[in-house]
Design a protein around this motif. Structure first.
Motif, PDB file in Angstrom:
ATOM      1  N   VAL A 104      13.669   6.413   5.623  1.00  0.00           N
ATOM      2  CA  VAL A 104      13.597   5.513   6.761  1.00  0.00           C
ATOM      3  C   VAL A 104      12.119   5.265   7.023  1.00  0.00           C
ATOM      4  N   VAL A 105      11.739   3.993   7.119  1.00  0.00           N
ATOM      5  CA  VAL A 105      10.346   3.602   7.235  1.00  0.00           C
ATOM      6  C   VAL A 105      10.150   2.825   8.530  1.00  0.00           C
ATOM      7  N   LYS A 163       0.821  -1.214   0.000  1.00  0.00           N
ATOM      8  CA  LYS A 163       0.000   0.000   0.000  1.00  0.00           C
ATOM      9  C   LYS A 163       0.854   1.263   0.000  1.00  0.00           C
ATOM     10  N   VAL A 164       2.081   1.169   0.485  1.00  0.00           N
ATOM     11  CA  VAL A 164       3.019   2.296   0.485  1.00  0.00           C
ATOM     12  C   VAL A 164       4.205   1.868  -0.373  1.00  0.00           C
ATOM     13  N   GLU A 199       6.564   6.694   7.030  1.00  0.00           N
ATOM     14  CA  GLU A 199       7.869   7.291   6.772  1.00  0.00           C
ATOM     15  C   GLU A 199       8.293   8.071   8.009  1.00  0.00           C
ATOM     16  N   ILE A 200       9.470   7.773   8.529  1.00  0.00           N
ATOM     17  CA  ILE A 200      10.011   8.481   9.689  1.00  0.00           C
ATOM     18  C   ILE A 200      10.660   9.765   9.183  1.00  0.00           C
ATOM     19  N   LYS A 201      10.353  10.881   9.828  1.00  0.00           N
ATOM     20  CA  LYS A 201      10.859  12.192   9.410  1.00  0.00           C
ATOM     21  C   LYS A 201      12.101  12.570  10.207  1.00  0.00           C
ATOM     22  N   THR A 202      12.912  13.419   9.628  1.00  0.00           N
ATOM     23  CA  THR A 202      14.112  13.915  10.294  1.00  0.00           C
ATOM     24  C   THR A 202      13.760  15.117  11.168  1.00  0.00           C
ATOM     25  N   ASP A 203      14.736  15.517  12.008  1.00  0.00           N
ATOM     26  CA  ASP A 203      14.567  16.757  12.748  1.00  0.00           C
ATOM     27  C   ASP A 203      14.889  17.936  11.823  1.00  0.00           C
ATOM     28  N   LYS A 204      14.878  19.155  12.332  1.00  0.00           N
ATOM     29  CA  LYS A 204      15.083  20.353  11.497  1.00  0.00           C
ATOM     30  C   LYS A 204      16.478  20.403  10.881  1.00  0.00           C
TER      31      LYS A 204
END
Length: 190
Positions: A134-135, A40-41, A152-157
């Motif tokens: 990164v998932v 699905k992703v 989906e894992i997000k990064t910091d700023k």
């Protein structure tokens, strides 16, 4: 992929199997409803890699002569099969992860994982080398159904992933490992 007349991977393929998330090593079951979730992703693990993971585990299990309904050998002083890194399951699982990673060009890490940036918890994560992502995988429970869900894992700023993994060392002692990294061309860098 597997050409071995001596050992045969025996599995039951079903849909919406109670208490099974993707596959059941002991009872040799693959849940197709869970397999469909991976497609699905379009990044992270694919459905075909998930099926091959389960088949390779069962093929490896067949080489031990372990019957359906058994987890095979492990050192019970280590705790359960997951705590003994030399258990049949952990060895078979490691071989299956290698095949799965090769199919999808990913690098899988499993454990009790926390994204320190967001506070979200996962049961595993993948570094998708093809898509430079990164998932994280969570396990959704609906009644007696366990279903994998990718995020989906997000990064910091500053562009860093910050992940913590609770796992066991080779003596069965709990340990916490923290990884703070960026991705460049699908590879972690500091």
């Amino acid at each position: 992929m597997i050409n071995d007349p001596e050992n045969i991977a025996k599995v039951t393929i079903d849909k919406d199997v109670p208490y099974v998330n993707t596959g059941d090593y002991i009872n040799q079951i693959i849940d197709l409803a869970d397999i469909y979730e991976y497609d699905k992703v379009p990044y992270g693990m694919s459905g075909i890699a998930a099926i091959m993971h389960e088949i390779v585990e069962q093929y490896e299990k067949s080489k031990h002569g372990t019957p359906i309904g058994s987890a095979g050998r492990w050192d019970k002083n280590q705790g359960g099969i997951l705590q003994d890194e030399n258990s049949d399951f952990n060895k078979d699982h490691a071989n299956a992860v290698k095949v799965q990673n090769k199919i999808d060009n990913t690098d899988r890490t499993q454990g009790d994982i926390i994204d320190i940036n967001s506070g979200r918890k996962y049961i595993m994560f993948y570094i998708d080398q093809t898509n430079n992502k990164v998932v994280g995988i969570t396990e959704q429970k609906k009644g007696n159904q366990f279903t994998p869900q990718k995020t989906e894992i997000k990064t910091d700023k500053d562009g860093y992933y910050d992940l913590g993994v609770n796992r066991f060392d080779d003596r069965g002692n709990p340990q916490f490992i923290r990884a703070r990294f960026k991705l460049k061309n699908g590879k972690p860098i500091k």
